[in-house]
Write an enzyme that holds these catalytic residues in place. Structure first.
Site, mmCIF file in Angstrom:
data_model
loop_
_atom_site.group_PDB
_atom_site.id
_atom_site.type_symbol
_atom_site.label_atom_id
_atom_site.label_comp_id
_atom_site.label_asym_id
_atom_site.label_seq_id
_atom_site.Cartn_x
_atom_site.Cartn_y
_atom_site.Cartn_z
ATOM 1 N N LEU A 20 34.253 31.889 47.819
ATOM 2 C CA LEU A 20 34.961 31.131 48.849
ATOM 3 C C LEU A 20 34.211 31.111 50.174
ATOM 4 O O LEU A 20 34.403 30.204 50.983
ATOM 5 C CB LEU A 20 36.361 31.721 49.055
ATOM 6 C CG LEU A 20 37.267 31.718 47.811
ATOM 7 C CD1 LEU A 20 38.581 32.439 48.099
ATOM 8 C CD2 LEU A 20 37.531 30.297 47.317
ATOM 9 N N VAL A 70 44.305 34.978 43.708
ATOM 10 C CA VAL A 70 44.517 33.921 42.719
ATOM 11 C C VAL A 70 43.164 33.651 42.047
ATOM 12 O O VAL A 70 42.168 34.264 42.385
ATOM 13 C CB VAL A 70 45.074 32.624 43.355
ATOM 14 C CG1 VAL A 70 46.548 32.739 43.616
ATOM 15 C CG2 VAL A 70 44.316 32.270 44.621
ATOM 16 N N VAL A 128 32.923 45.536 57.584
ATOM 17 C CA VAL A 128 31.747 45.085 58.329
ATOM 18 C C VAL A 128 32.258 44.547 59.661
ATOM 19 O O VAL A 128 33.056 43.612 59.699
ATOM 20 C CB VAL A 128 30.965 44.008 57.544
ATOM 21 C CG1 VAL A 128 29.915 43.343 58.425
ATOM 22 C CG2 VAL A 128 30.320 44.626 56.310
ATOM 23 N N PRO A 161 40.738 19.097 26.553
ATOM 24 C CA PRO A 161 40.436 20.280 25.734
ATOM 25 C C PRO A 161 38.975 20.709 25.876
ATOM 26 O O PRO A 161 38.138 19.950 26.357
ATOM 27 C CB PRO A 161 40.699 19.770 24.318
ATOM 28 C CG PRO A 161 40.343 18.316 24.389
ATOM 29 C CD PRO A 161 40.647 17.842 25.793
ATOM 30 N N LYS A 210 42.618 30.491 26.721
ATOM 31 C CA LYS A 210 42.846 29.144 27.256
ATOM 32 C C LYS A 210 41.954 28.179 26.484
ATOM 33 O O LYS A 210 40.736 28.393 26.420
ATOM 34 C CB LYS A 210 42.488 29.107 28.745
ATOM 35 C CG LYS A 210 42.485 27.703 29.337
ATOM 36 C CD LYS A 210 41.997 27.662 30.778
ATOM 37 C CE LYS A 210 41.785 26.242 31.244
ATOM 38 N NZ LYS A 210 41.136 26.144 32.551
ATOM 39 N N ILE A 238 41.418 44.253 54.174
ATOM 40 C CA ILE A 238 41.583 42.807 53.957
ATOM 41 C C ILE A 238 41.762 42.565 52.455
ATOM 42 O O ILE A 238 40.855 42.833 51.667
ATOM 43 C CB ILE A 238 40.340 42.025 54.463
ATOM 44 C CG1 ILE A 238 40.076 42.342 55.933
ATOM 45 C CG2 ILE A 238 40.518 40.534 54.236
ATOM 46 C CD1 ILE A 238 38.731 41.835 56.448
ATOM 47 N N GLY A 292 34.669 42.395 48.056
ATOM 48 C CA GLY A 292 34.975 42.972 46.742
ATOM 49 C C GLY A 292 36.031 42.189 45.982
ATOM 50 O O GLY A 292 36.833 42.759 45.244
ATOM 51 N N GLY A 344 36.514 27.498 40.402
ATOM 52 C CA GLY A 344 36.161 28.529 41.384
ATOM 53 C C GLY A 344 35.311 29.643 40.785
ATOM 54 O O GLY A 344 34.238 29.970 41.303
HETATM 55 C C1 LIG Z 1 45.212 28.329 45.568
HETATM 56 C C2 LIG Z 1 43.985 28.736 44.823
HETATM 57 C C3 LIG Z 1 43.994 28.739 43.433
HETATM 58 C C4 LIG Z 1 42.843 29.091 42.719
HETATM 59 N N1 LIG Z 1 42.848 29.034 41.357
HETATM 60 C C5 LIG Z 1 41.692 29.261 40.686
HETATM 61 C C6 LIG Z 1 41.642 29.169 39.276
HETATM 62 O O1 LIG Z 1 42.640 28.928 38.595
HETATM 63 N N2 LIG Z 1 40.460 29.380 38.665
HETATM 64 C C7 LIG Z 1 39.323 29.691 39.356
HETATM 65 O O2 LIG Z 1 38.261 29.841 38.747
HETATM 66 N N3 LIG Z 1 39.355 29.816 40.700
HETATM 67 C C8 LIG Z 1 40.492 29.615 41.370
HETATM 68 N N4 LIG Z 1 40.521 29.757 42.720
HETATM 69 C C9 LIG Z 1 39.320 30.238 43.399
HETATM 70 C C10 LIG Z 1 39.220 31.749 43.235
HETATM 71 O O3 LIG Z 1 40.421 32.358 43.674
HETATM 72 C C11 LIG Z 1 38.051 32.316 44.023
HETATM 73 O O4 LIG Z 1 36.910 31.565 43.738
HETATM 74 C C12 LIG Z 1 37.784 33.744 43.632
HETATM 75 O O5 LIG Z 1 38.935 34.518 43.668
HETATM 76 C C13 LIG Z 1 36.726 34.353 44.528
HETATM 77 O O6 LIG Z 1 37.226 34.746 45.749
HETATM 78 P P1 LIG Z 1 36.247 35.526 46.710
HETATM 79 O O7 LIG Z 1 35.813 36.778 46.044
HETATM 80 O O8 LIG Z 1 35.205 34.585 47.170
HETATM 81 O O9 LIG Z 1 37.155 35.858 47.974
HETATM 82 P P2 LIG Z 1 38.320 36.936 48.167
HETATM 83 O O10 LIG Z 1 39.076 37.194 46.933
HETATM 84 O O11 LIG Z 1 39.081 36.474 49.365
HETATM 85 O O12 LIG Z 1 37.555 38.283 48.532
HETATM 86 C C14 LIG Z 1 36.986 38.497 49.806
HETATM 87 C C15 LIG Z 1 36.545 39.939 49.902
HETATM 88 O O13 LIG Z 1 35.817 40.117 51.106
HETATM 89 C C16 LIG Z 1 36.262 41.297 51.740
HETATM 90 N N5 LIG Z 1 35.968 41.168 53.170
HETATM 91 C C17 LIG Z 1 36.291 40.144 53.986
HETATM 92 N N6 LIG Z 1 35.834 40.404 55.235
HETATM 93 C C18 LIG Z 1 35.212 41.616 55.174
HETATM 94 C C19 LIG Z 1 34.544 42.426 56.117
HETATM 95 N N7 LIG Z 1 34.418 42.064 57.408
HETATM 96 N N8 LIG Z 1 34.034 43.620 55.711
HETATM 97 C C20 LIG Z 1 34.142 44.031 54.430
HETATM 98 N N9 LIG Z 1 34.749 43.272 53.475
HETATM 99 C C21 LIG Z 1 35.280 42.091 53.858
HETATM 100 C C22 LIG Z 1 37.731 41.403 51.399
HETATM 101 O O14 LIG Z 1 38.215 42.727 51.539
HETATM 102 C C23 LIG Z 1 37.691 40.961 49.930
HETATM 103 O O15 LIG Z 1 37.350 42.078 49.135
HETATM 104 C C24 LIG Z 1 41.673 29.458 43.436
HETATM 105 C C25 LIG Z 1 41.691 29.502 44.835
HETATM 106 C C26 LIG Z 1 42.822 29.125 45.527
HETATM 107 C C27 LIG Z 1 42.787 29.152 47.028
#
Ligand SMILES: Cc1cc2nc3c(=O)[nH]c(=O)nc-3n(C[C@H](O)[C@H](O)[C@H](O)COP(=O)(O)OP(=O)(O)OC[C@H]3O[C@@H](n4cnc5c(N)ncnc54)[C@H](O)[C@@H]3O)c2cc1C
Length: 496
Positions: A331, A47, A179, A95, A78, A42, A10, A343
């Site tokens: 990710l 970010v 999960v 830009p 932006k 979790i 989520g 990202g």
């Molecule tokens: C340092 C850094 C800077 C960044 N800056 C940018 C930026 O400026 N611009 C940009 O576009 N992107 C940026 N990104 C990338 C961006 O943060 C991610 O692409 C975006 O937030 C998506 O994250 P996510 O949803 O894949 O993972 P997460 O936010 O980690 O979410 C994972 C989810 O999975 C759930 N989960 C995990 N395991 C289980 C389980 N077993 N059962 C149930 N639920 C589970 C967690 O509870 C959570 O809800 C950055 C990343 C990093 C590391």
């Protein structure tokens, strides 16, 4: 037909994908049930604050009103990234507005003759407007429309929360549970995800949005990572949030500031009520304590009492993104360091592609997975090349990090040949085959000329456009960003 989809995770990936799929299915009159499972234990990565202009199309596609986004995610506008110190002491912009074609050859020679003019200022109006904090749109323009292309800085946690309530109101089932394991058939297909609430959730398609854990694709299905660490050296970030009641900058910037530092670079992003800052660095050249100290020292004493967060990441991608009936988004699939804010774009791309391919998947699952994997690989490779460019053409050699980041072995093979050509000439359209690229000729021009890499004139018959009338008119007609955001907030308060 795909009748049911289970999304695990989520964060931004889970909620953007769930809402995109839901909106597409509802518009197509498909009765596909979407369930999103999110761990209450979790946290999300927290970010992901800078976006690229496609985010407007995505949020519009989802149906979230722009005013709702600006208020709920504390978003600001932006219009560019300002790079500082990537060549020692210099600054240039990347830009979102594009230089205009066609311009005359005469103008080319004028630009060449006046080569001391900065390329970004010569070819982009936004670079000049950003100095005066001008918003890219007026309050009279329709939502997600502007006088110039723009994206947002936003609070990623608040955006995910808002998309969660928005999605629930539109029929997405939301389960708060963990999960714990995944049932995989002998054919390698997922048959259920099992939760700590005792459910076994089965679906036609499973989407892994579990962040770096990659619980389904990486964990249950064992798909390994392809590392990009050789070309993108940074693998850590230390971040802070600076609320405006602790310290408020003179003005809210309409750009991301990306300042090169001794072992990486630092972002500075202005939201409506706080700034987000982060030092992205390589653990081979700096440890966590030193990185945090460098971030604090750069920011000043007002951040002494504020907490810093340390994040570890790997730039890389799963060998396949879609395997059997499981596709990873966000990710869990991969990550390219945050330098050009790709990202969330990767999530937008994946969500839209999956939504478009749902019928393909029902009819021809293996071909769909193969094709998706191909386009996904191409996109990652494209972004990887663009990010690699920022480092390898730097003239900095002043620290061990910059010596390693500019070393010959850090240059991507695909980029190496083009760099040899670009030393003598500016990029042309033929250097960027393929449709609908995120970063193509214009973006490369701004980086290559901004870093003063190209010795020759700009190719393709461009020249110095006279931007003075456009800049003057825009300054007169468009509000400053803070004034526009105040109007939006007032209108939202009245509506509430
Ligand atoms: C340092 C850094 C800077 C960044 N800056 C940018 C930026 O400026 N611009 C940009 O576009 N992107 C940026 N990104 C990338 C961006 O943060 C991610 O692409 C975006 O937030 C998506 O994250 P996510 O949803 O894949 O993972 P997460 O936010 O980690 O979410 C994972 C989810 O999975 C759930 N989960 C995990 N395991 C289980 C389980 N077993 N059962 C149930 N639920 C589970 C967690 O509870 C959570 O809800 C950055 C990343 C990093 C590391």
């Amino acid at each position: 037909m795909v009748q049911s989809i289970v999304i695990v995770g989520g964060g931004s990936a889970g909620w953007i994908t769930a809402n995109l799929l839901n909106a597409h299915c509802q518009r197509a009159g498909r009765k596909t049930q979407i369930t999103l499972v999110e761990s209450p234990d979790i946290p999300t990565i927290g970010v992901g604050e800078a976006t690229v202009p496609t985010i407007r199309r995505t949020l519009n596609d989802i149906g979230l009103p722009e005013r709702d986004l600006l208020v709920s995610a504390e978003a600001t506008f932006k219009t560019l990234i300002r790079f500082q110190n990537w060549n020692a002491g210099e600054s240039y912009d990347h830009p979102f507005d594009r230089r205009r074609r066609p311009l005359t050859d005469d103008a080319v020679s004028r630009w060449t003759a006046q080569n001391n003019l900065p390329f970004d200022r010569s070819f982009s109006a936004l670079t000049q407007l950003a100095d005066d904090n001008v918003a890219p749109k007026s309050p009279r323009q329709a939502q997600y429309q502007g006088s110039f292309p723009y994206a947002y800085h936003l609070d990623a946690v608040k955006l995910a929360n808002r998309l969660a309530s928005f999605g629930r109101e539109r029929g997405i089932q939301h389960r708060l549970c963990n999960v714990t394991d995944v049932t995989v058939s002998p054919e390698g297909l997922i048959s259920a995800v099992n939760t700590d609430h005792g459910d076994a959730l089965a679906a036609d398609l499973y989407i892994d949005c579990t962040g770096f854990r990659s619980a389904l694709l990486g964990g249950a299905l064992g798909v390994k990572m392809r590392s990009f660490a050789k070309y993108l050296l940074c693998d850590r970030a230390v971040t802070m949030r600076i609320p405006y009641d602790v310290h408020k900058p003179e003005r809210l910037l309409t750009y991301t500031l990306a300042t090169a530092r001794d072992a990486g670079w630092q972002w500075d992003i202005n939201l409506q009520n706080r700034r987000g800052i982060g030092y992205v660095y390589s653990s081979a050249f700096l440890n966590e304590d030193a990185a945090e100290a460098a971030l604090r020292q750069h920011e000043g004493r007002h951040c002494d009492q504020l907490e810093a967060r340390h994040i570890r990441f790997t730039s890389g991608k799963r060998q396949v993104s879609w395997k059997g009936n499981c596709v990873a988004v966000g990710l869990s699939d991969g990550f390219l360091e945050p330098l050009e804010s790709s990202g969330l774009y990767l999530i937008e791309f994946a969500g839209l592609a999956i939504a478009t391919m749902l019928d393909d998947f029902a009819a021809a699952p293996k071909a769909t997975a193969r094709y998706y994997n191909r386009i996904s690989d191409e996109l990652y490779d494209e972004i990887l090349g663009f990010l690699n460019l920022h480092y390898v053409i730097s003239t900095r050699r002043d620290t061990p990090f910059w010596q390693a980041a500019t070393a010959d072995e850090a240059i991507l093979d695909d980029l190496r040949d083009r760099l040899e050509l670009w030393k003598r000439r500016s990029p042309t359209q033929f250097d960027f085959p393929g449709a609908d690229r995120l970063f193509a000729q214009d973006s490369y021009e701004f980086i290559l000329h901004g870093m003063k890499y190209v010795d020759g004139p700009v190719s393709g018959a461009p020249g110095v456009p006279d931007l003075s009338a456009l800049v003057g008119k825009s300054r007169a007609e468009l509000p400053e960003q803070e004034a526009l955001l105040a109007l939006v907030q007032r209108a939202a308060a009245v509506q509430a």
